[in-house]
Scaffold this motif. Structure first.
Motif, PDB file in Angstrom:
ATOM      1  N   ARG A 140       0.830  -1.213   0.000  1.00 31.24           N
ATOM      2  CA  ARG A 140       0.000   0.000   0.000  1.00 31.24           C
ATOM      3  C   ARG A 140       0.860   1.257   0.000  1.00 31.24           C
ATOM      4  N   ALA A 141       1.922   1.221   0.790  1.00 33.54           N
ATOM      5  CA  ALA A 141       2.783   2.396   0.888  1.00 33.54           C
ATOM      6  C   ALA A 141       3.555   2.650  -0.401  1.00 33.54           C
ATOM      7  N   SER A 142       3.969   1.566  -1.085  1.00 37.61           N
ATOM      8  CA  SER A 142       4.739   1.740  -2.317  1.00 37.61           C
ATOM      9  C   SER A 142       3.890   2.333  -3.422  1.00 37.61           C
ATOM     10  N   GLY A 143       2.594   1.971  -3.434  1.00 41.28           N
ATOM     11  CA  GLY A 143       1.670   2.563  -4.399  1.00 41.28           C
ATOM     12  C   GLY A 143       2.103   2.420  -5.833  1.00 41.28           C
ATOM     13  N   GLU A 144       2.777   1.326  -6.184  1.00 39.05           N
ATOM     14  CA  GLU A 144       3.297   1.173  -7.532  1.00 39.05           C
ATOM     15  C   GLU A 144       2.211   0.851  -8.552  1.00 39.05           C
ATOM     16  N   GLY A 145       1.100   0.317  -8.100  1.00 34.90           N
ATOM     17  CA  GLY A 145       0.036  -0.011  -9.034  1.00 34.90           C
ATOM     18  C   GLY A 145       0.419  -1.105 -10.009  1.00 34.90           C
ATOM     19  N   SER A 146       1.308  -1.983  -9.617  1.00 35.94           N
ATOM     20  CA  SER A 146       1.761  -3.064 -10.483  1.00 35.94           C
ATOM     21  C   SER A 146       1.976  -4.309  -9.636  1.00 35.94           C
ATOM     22  N   SER A 147       2.428  -5.367 -10.309  1.00 37.42           N
ATOM     23  CA  SER A 147       2.679  -6.620  -9.605  1.00 37.42           C
ATOM     24  C   SER A 147       4.086  -6.684  -9.024  1.00 37.42           C
ATOM     25  N   ALA A 148       4.883  -5.624  -9.206  1.00 32.20           N
ATOM     26  CA  ALA A 148       6.279  -5.640  -8.761  1.00 32.20           C
ATOM     27  C   ALA A 148       6.426  -5.927  -7.266  1.00 32.20           C
ATOM     28  N   PRO A 149       5.627  -5.306  -6.370  1.00 35.95           N
ATOM     29  CA  PRO A 149       5.783  -5.616  -4.947  1.00 35.95           C
ATOM     30  C   PRO A 149       5.546  -7.086  -4.631  1.00 35.95           C
ATOM     31  N   LEU A 150       4.498  -7.676  -5.234  1.00 28.77           N
ATOM     32  CA  LEU A 150       4.207  -9.086  -4.990  1.00 28.77           C
ATOM     33  C   LEU A 150       5.317  -9.966  -5.539  1.00 28.77           C
ATOM     34  N   VAL A 151       5.824  -9.633  -6.735  1.00 28.96           N
ATOM     35  CA  VAL A 151       6.932 -10.390  -7.306  1.00 28.96           C
ATOM     36  C   VAL A 151       8.146 -10.321  -6.385  1.00 28.96           C
ATOM     37  N   GLY A 152       8.409  -9.131  -5.829  1.00 28.83           N
ATOM     38  CA  GLY A 152       9.537  -8.985  -4.909  1.00 28.83           C
ATOM     39  C   GLY A 152       9.402  -9.870  -3.694  1.00 28.83           C
ATOM     40  N   VAL A 153       8.199  -9.913  -3.110  1.00 29.26           N
ATOM     41  CA  VAL A 153       7.962 -10.767  -1.934  1.00 29.26           C
ATOM     42  C   VAL A 153       8.173 -12.237  -2.288  1.00 29.26           C
ATOM     43  N   LEU A 154       7.607 -12.674  -3.404  1.00 32.55           N
ATOM     44  CA  LEU A 154       7.728 -14.078  -3.803  1.00 32.55           C
ATOM     45  C   LEU A 154       9.173 -14.459  -4.087  1.00 32.55           C
ATOM     46  N   LEU A 155       9.936 -13.560  -4.716  1.00 32.18           N
ATOM     47  CA  LEU A 155      11.353 -13.833  -4.966  1.00 32.18           C
ATOM     48  C   LEU A 155      12.116 -13.931  -3.640  1.00 32.18           C
ATOM     49  N   GLY A 156      11.768 -13.070  -2.680  1.00 37.79           N
ATOM     50  CA  GLY A 156      12.406 -13.125  -1.376  1.00 37.79           C
ATOM     51  C   GLY A 156      12.121 -14.431  -0.659  1.00 37.79           C
ATOM     52  N   ILE A 157      10.864 -14.864  -0.701  1.00 35.32           N
ATOM     53  CA  ILE A 157      10.492 -16.128  -0.052  1.00 35.32           C
ATOM     54  C   ILE A 157      11.176 -17.307  -0.737  1.00 35.32           C
ATOM     55  N   ALA A 158      11.234 -17.268  -2.088  1.00 39.59           N
ATOM     56  CA  ALA A 158      11.901 -18.344  -2.827  1.00 39.59           C
ATOM     57  C   ALA A 158      13.383 -18.415  -2.462  1.00 39.59           C
ATOM     58  N   THR A 159      14.031 -17.257  -2.351  1.00 42.08           N
ATOM     59  CA  THR A 159      15.442 -17.230  -1.940  1.00 42.08           C
ATOM     60  C   THR A 159      15.599 -17.804  -0.535  1.00 42.08           C
ATOM     61  N   ALA A 160      14.674 -17.445   0.352  1.00 41.12           N
ATOM     62  CA  ALA A 160      14.729 -17.933   1.731  1.00 41.12           C
ATOM     63  C   ALA A 160      14.587 -19.454   1.781  1.00 41.12           C
ATOM     64  N   ILE A 161      13.709 -20.007   0.952  1.00 38.61           N
ATOM     65  CA  ILE A 161      13.524 -21.464   0.932  1.00 38.61           C
ATOM     66  C   ILE A 161      14.808 -22.168   0.493  1.00 38.61           C
ATOM     67  N   VAL A 162      15.444 -21.621  -0.540  1.00 37.63           N
ATOM     68  CA  VAL A 162      16.697 -22.211  -1.020  1.00 37.63           C
ATOM     69  C   VAL A 162      17.774 -22.136   0.059  1.00 37.63           C
ATOM     70  N   LEU A 163      17.904 -20.983   0.713  1.00 42.58           N
ATOM     71  CA  LEU A 163      18.907 -20.820   1.760  1.00 42.58           C
ATOM     72  C   LEU A 163      18.640 -21.766   2.931  1.00 42.58           C
ATOM     73  N   ALA A 164      17.371 -21.879   3.319  1.00 39.29           N
ATOM     74  CA  ALA A 164      17.028 -22.763   4.432  1.00 39.29           C
ATOM     75  C   ALA A 164      17.367 -24.211   4.092  1.00 39.29           C
ATOM     76  N   TRP A 165      17.109 -24.622   2.859  1.00 37.43           N
ATOM     77  CA  TRP A 165      17.431 -25.991   2.441  1.00 37.43           C
ATOM     78  C   TRP A 165      18.936 -26.222   2.478  1.00 37.43           C
ATOM     79  N   LEU A 166      19.710 -25.217   2.021  1.00 37.29           N
ATOM     80  CA  LEU A 166      21.166 -25.333   2.056  1.00 37.29           C
ATOM     81  C   LEU A 166      21.682 -25.406   3.489  1.00 37.29           C
ATOM     82  N   PHE A 167      21.059 -24.623   4.403  1.00 37.99           N
ATOM     83  CA  PHE A 167      21.425 -24.714   5.814  1.00 37.99           C
ATOM     84  C   PHE A 167      21.197 -26.133   6.326  1.00 37.99           C
TER      85      PHE A 167
END
Length: 280
Positions: A140-167
């Protein structure tokens, strides 16, 4: 987008490390039969977090503009409060998280299947609900009016899953205390922007005054629709024409919270050491 990626990475890695610690402990103690209840608890936590996010997104669409701004502003401030508590809590407990979770799991094993489900749900669900609320407020705060914020969150979660698996596999080691300190500091900067936006929402809802009192207006220098304006908005929730109240709240929060967060740990605490989740 970067701010939302950071949220997904930070919160996702916290939840991922919790799951890794729980699973690895059950495997090492030859309690593989308890893995199913743990995964059920994790699944319930994820489902409730997604449902909460959907409720935030769609549950306010039929309200009046003032009501939407009032709810949005209030929840933004609540989200900032939660994420502030979270970064301080993780900074304090990152070194001892494994032992704390092992103690909870031992108690749950003694009580049975329901306790295991509840332990996994509570351990992961807190991060999930915090993530849903803070991501919603940040988008809401970014107000980008696009899917970029959601894509950013999903990429972050995907990176976290990979890192957790490597741990878990023992393929990656990192000083978790330093990692959570750096990402926590960056999250405080993002949270300051979300807080300022929440105050602006409350001003637009006429709950707070001062909507017309602008601290400055540099829209001509940093147009909101320019690439650098969009970048500043997406990363720092930057607004080229903030109100005086927004600016004061932003400066106070950032100055006080970031200073307290970056203060060195008290003497006598054990120094952090490179760590990863135990290999199963």
């Amino acid at each position: 987008m970067f701010g939302n990626y950071l949220i997904g990475l930070r919160e996702g890695l916290e939840a991922g490390l919790v799951v890794c610690i729980l699973v690895a402990y059950l495997v090492k103690t030859d309690n593989r039969a308890a893995l199913r209840p743990v995964w059920i608890g994790v699944g319930i936590a994820c489902a409730i977090s997604l449902a909460f996010g959907a409720l935030l997104e769609f549950g306010t669409q039929e309200l009046t503009f003032e009501a939407q701004e009032l709810i949005g502003g209030t929840l933004s401030i609540v989200a900032v409060g939660l994420v502030t508590w979270m970064v301080f809590w993780m900074k304090r407990t990152a070194r001892h998280l494994k032992g704390e979770l092992h103690g909870r799991l031992d108690a749950a094993l003694a009580l049975g299947t329901g306790a295991l489900v509840a332990t996994a749900f509570l351990a992961v669900g807190r991060e999930g609900l915090e993530t849903a609320l803070f991501v919603w407020a940040s988008v809401r705060a970014s107000g980008e009016g696009s899917s970029a914020p959601l894509v950013g969150v999903l990429l972050g979660i995907a990176t976290a899953i990979v890192l957790a698996w490597l741990f878990y596999r023992g393929a990656l080691r990192i000083n978790l205390s330093k990692f959570f300190t750096w990402t926590g500091g960056m999250l405080v900067v993002v949270a300051a922007g979300v807080l300022a936006y929440g105050v602006h929402d409350l001003q637009e809802a006429r709950f707070l005054g001062g909507l017309e009192n602008r601290a400055f207006d540099i829209s001509g220098v940093v147009p909101p629709d320019s690439w650098y304006g969009v970048l500043l908005k997406g990363v720092f929730n930057f607004q080229p024409d903030p109100t005086v109240l927004q600016l004061v709240v932003w400066a106070l929060y950032l100055g006080v919270v970031l200073t307290l967060f970056l203060l060195p740990a008290r003497a006598g605490r054990p120094a952090g050491a490179p760590a990863g989740a135990p290999r199963g």
